[in-house]
Design an enzyme around this catalytic site. Structure first.
Site, PDB file in Angstrom:
ATOM      1  N   CYS A 101      -5.141  26.923  -2.694  1.00 29.68           N
ATOM      2  CA  CYS A 101      -3.359  27.697  -2.610  1.00 29.68           C
ATOM      3  C   CYS A 101      -3.147  28.580  -3.474  1.00 29.68           C
ATOM      4  CB  CYS A 101      -2.722  26.451  -2.401  1.00 29.68           C
ATOM      5  SG  CYS A 101      -3.532  25.350  -1.559  1.00 29.68           S
ATOM      6  N   GLU A 123     -10.993  16.565 -14.790  1.00 34.49           N
ATOM      7  CA  GLU A 123      -9.014  16.147 -15.483  1.00 34.49           C
ATOM      8  C   GLU A 123      -9.065  15.048 -14.557  1.00 34.49           C
ATOM      9  OE1 GLU A 123      -7.659  20.745 -15.921  1.00 34.49           O
ATOM     10  OE2 GLU A 123      -9.594  20.696 -17.474  1.00 34.49           O
ATOM     11  N   ASN A 125       4.069  26.333 -12.625  1.00 28.14           N
ATOM     12  CA  ASN A 125       3.941  26.809 -14.648  1.00 28.14           C
ATOM     13  C   ASN A 125       3.338  27.902 -14.479  1.00 28.14           C
ATOM     14  OD1 ASN A 125       5.429  25.012 -15.886  1.00 28.14           O
ATOM     15  ND2 ASN A 125       4.231  23.814 -14.137  1.00 28.14           N
ATOM     16  N   CYS A 169     -11.637  23.000  -6.281  1.00 30.25           N
ATOM     17  CA  CYS A 169     -11.369  22.825  -4.214  1.00 30.25           C
ATOM     18  C   CYS A 169     -11.266  23.351  -3.691  1.00 30.25           C
ATOM     19  CB  CYS A 169      -9.064  22.406  -4.815  1.00 30.25           C
ATOM     20  SG  CYS A 169      -9.468  22.072  -3.251  1.00 30.25           S
ATOM     21  N   CYS A 187       2.114  20.627 -13.379  1.00 30.44           N
ATOM     22  CA  CYS A 187       0.754  20.781 -11.300  1.00 30.44           C
ATOM     23  C   CYS A 187       0.902  21.919 -11.565  1.00 30.44           C
ATOM     24  CB  CYS A 187       2.560  20.579 -10.698  1.00 30.44           C
ATOM     25  SG  CYS A 187       2.243  19.493  -9.940  1.00 30.44           S
ATOM     26  N   CYS A 225      -2.928  10.933 -13.261  1.00 29.90           N
ATOM     27  CA  CYS A 225      -2.986  11.407 -12.012  1.00 29.90           C
ATOM     28  C   CYS A 225      -4.614  12.009 -11.881  1.00 29.90           C
ATOM     29  CB  CYS A 225      -2.440  12.876 -12.624  1.00 29.90           C
ATOM     30  SG  CYS A 225      -2.281  14.163 -11.417  1.00 29.90           S
ATOM     31  N   CYS A 265      -2.186  27.409  -7.472  1.00 29.85           N
ATOM     32  CA  CYS A 265      -2.843  26.100  -7.797  1.00 29.85           C
ATOM     33  C   CYS A 265      -3.982  26.944  -8.706  1.00 29.85           C
ATOM     34  CB  CYS A 265      -3.320  25.319  -6.915  1.00 29.85           C
ATOM     35  SG  CYS A 265      -4.017  24.329  -6.882  1.00 29.85           S
ATOM     36  N   SER A 321      -1.948  13.054  -2.666  1.00 26.61           N
ATOM     37  CA  SER A 321      -1.478  14.195  -2.257  1.00 26.61           C
ATOM     38  C   SER A 321      -1.799  15.180  -1.996  1.00 26.61           C
ATOM     39  CB  SER A 321      -0.908  14.515  -4.145  1.00 26.61           C
ATOM     40  OG  SER A 321      -0.201  16.126  -3.433  1.00 26.61           O
ATOM     41  N   LEU A 346       4.346  20.636   0.468  1.00 27.97           N
ATOM     42  CA  LEU A 346       5.187  21.485   1.145  1.00 27.97           C
ATOM     43  C   LEU A 346       5.108  22.711   1.286  1.00 27.97           C
ATOM     44  CD1 LEU A 346       6.086  21.685   4.185  1.00 27.97           C
ATOM     45  CD2 LEU A 346       8.813  21.277   3.010  1.00 27.97           C
TER      46      LEU A 346
HETATM   47  S1  SF4 Z   1      -2.672  22.763  -4.715  1.00 26.63           S
HETATM   48 FE1  SF4 Z   1      -4.599  20.159  -4.098  1.00 26.63          FE
HETATM   49  S2  SF4 Z   1      -5.610  21.301  -2.220  1.00 26.63           S
HETATM   50 FE2  SF4 Z   1      -4.417  23.231  -2.551  1.00 26.63          FE
HETATM   51  S3  SF4 Z   1      -6.222  24.448  -3.976  1.00 26.63           S
HETATM   52 FE3  SF4 Z   1      -4.615  23.170  -5.671  1.00 26.63          FE
HETATM   53  S4  SF4 Z   1      -6.100  21.662  -5.934  1.00 26.63           S
HETATM   54 FE4  SF4 Z   1      -6.576  22.535  -3.407  1.00 26.63          FE
END
Ligand code: SF4
Length: 352
Positions: free
Chosen positions: A116, A92, A295, A112, A338, A105, A119, A196, A220
């Site tokens: 994190c 995407e 979000n 990934c 985000c 973006c 996310c 990023s 961060l």
């Molecule tokens: S914030 Fe970035 S590095 Fe962390 S899980 Fe999501 S996509 Fe991966």
């Protein structure tokens, strides 16, 4: 014989390949120019190379590409784009128009590996890294969309979509060179490209060694190692002091301030003590802070900080002289904001 994807070859590799096939070196420049300068990917449309050469290409190479499968437009004009890679995976990208800019973006990996905790992409497994040509395709295709929908070209590119760019460093670097290339790419200024990262020290050092003067943003999200390791596992192997040291060396090369991305999570990282720690970090490397509103993501239990807490946090940073922007969340209604990119384009209303 397995056909080689011609778009994975550098100009030099293409030249060696064609010479080994008995072709003159100048053909490589012609073909390379068609592929990258003209974005003509079909050998039969390369009009000045002759039928025999087209045949040599067809017998030895394949020219794979990424295509758009879905588009979704938000009430605020943000467009989320669903792409399909040549081998059938979904990635995407997002186009974000403002009065003065059109930012895109883009993704650097399918899924990934870092997980994190805040996310949506982190909920997916990493499938594979994207090739440089697949990153380039996202930009080319979104350039057409920008012209079509906003009547303006792209002004800024951020590697902030799916994936950790610095864990796919070779292909990401190749893609940056292609985007920057005046003769064969998009002639895109390094100043308008941002990577990023979650803080991959080796990757930041490599960018410094390669002297690529793009912008860097650090995801961060926590101002100390204990909390950061809790919400971002990558911090265990890449502790904050090492990340900051690597960023400082990068800053010395580019003189571009680093941006610290900080998503405010209620009761987790939004206290004034944590704001004070963040200020201390900003004194170690020239940086400004982008405050991001969390979000909601299905399967993730955090919630966003309330408005008074957010205001005190931001006011504190500003009173200490830190440049701090609050990033307006865009495309929320279509999960394009985000941390929300995660192949949720199914079952949506499509446009054009
Ligand atoms: S914030 Fe970035 S590095 Fe962390 S899980 Fe999501 S996509 Fe991966």
């Amino acid at each position: 014989m397995e056909l080689v994807n011609i778009r994975t070859l550098s100009a030099d590799d293409l030249k060696s390949s064609l010479i080994s096939l008995g072709q003159p070196a100048f053909r490589a420049s012609q073909v390379y120019h068609w592929l990258w300068g003209q974005y003509v990917l079909d050998f039969s449309e390369m009009s000045n190379i002759g039928k025999a050469m087209q045949e040599v290409l067809t017998q030895n190479f394949i020219s794979q590409k990424t295509k758009i499968t879905q588009l979704q437009k938000s009430q605020d004009e943000t467009i989320k784009v669903g792409f399909e890679t040549y081998d059938g995976h979904a990635i995407e990208g997002v186009l974000i128009p403002t009065d003065s800019r059109v930012t895109i973006c883009i993704s650097s990996q399918i899924g990934c590996s870092l997980a994190c905790t805040f996310c949506a992409t982190g909920l997916m497994k990493r499938v594979r890294n994207l090739f440089a040509f697949e990153i380039y395709d996202q930009v080319k295709l979104m350039q057409e969309l920008a012209l079509q929908h906003y009547k303006r070209p792209i002004t800024n590119i951020v590697y902030m979509g799916m994936g950790e760019p610095l864990l796919n460093l070779d292909e990401v670097v190749k893609s940056i060179f292609l985007l920057h290339d005046e003769a064969h790419g998009l002639n895109f200024s390094y100043k308008r490209i941002t990577i990023s990262t979650s803080g991959i020290v080796r990757g930041i050092q490599k960018l410094t060694e390669l002297k690529i003067p793009i912008n860097l943003a650090l995801s961060l999200h926590a101002p100390n190692n204990a909390l950061r390791t809790q919400i971002m596992d990558i911090n265990k192997s890449n502790p904050l002091e090492e990340v900051v040291e690597a960023l400082d060396s990068f800053y010395n090369l580019t003189q571009n301030k680093i941006s610290f991305e900080y998503v405010l999570l209620r009761g987790i990282n939004d206290s004034l003590e944590q704001a004070a720690e963040l200020v201390a970090l900003c004194r170690k490397v020239p940086a400004f802070v982008n405050i991001i509103e969390f979000n909601r993501v299905e399967g993730i239990s955090y919630s966003k900080s309330d408005t008074p807490t957010k205001t005190s946090f931001v006011t504190y940073l500003r009173e200490k002289g830190i440049t701090c922007k609050i990033r307006r969340s865009r495309g929320k209604d279509i999960d394009a904001a985000c941390g929300q990119l995660a192949n949720k384009l199914n079952n949506v209303n499509l446009i054009s």
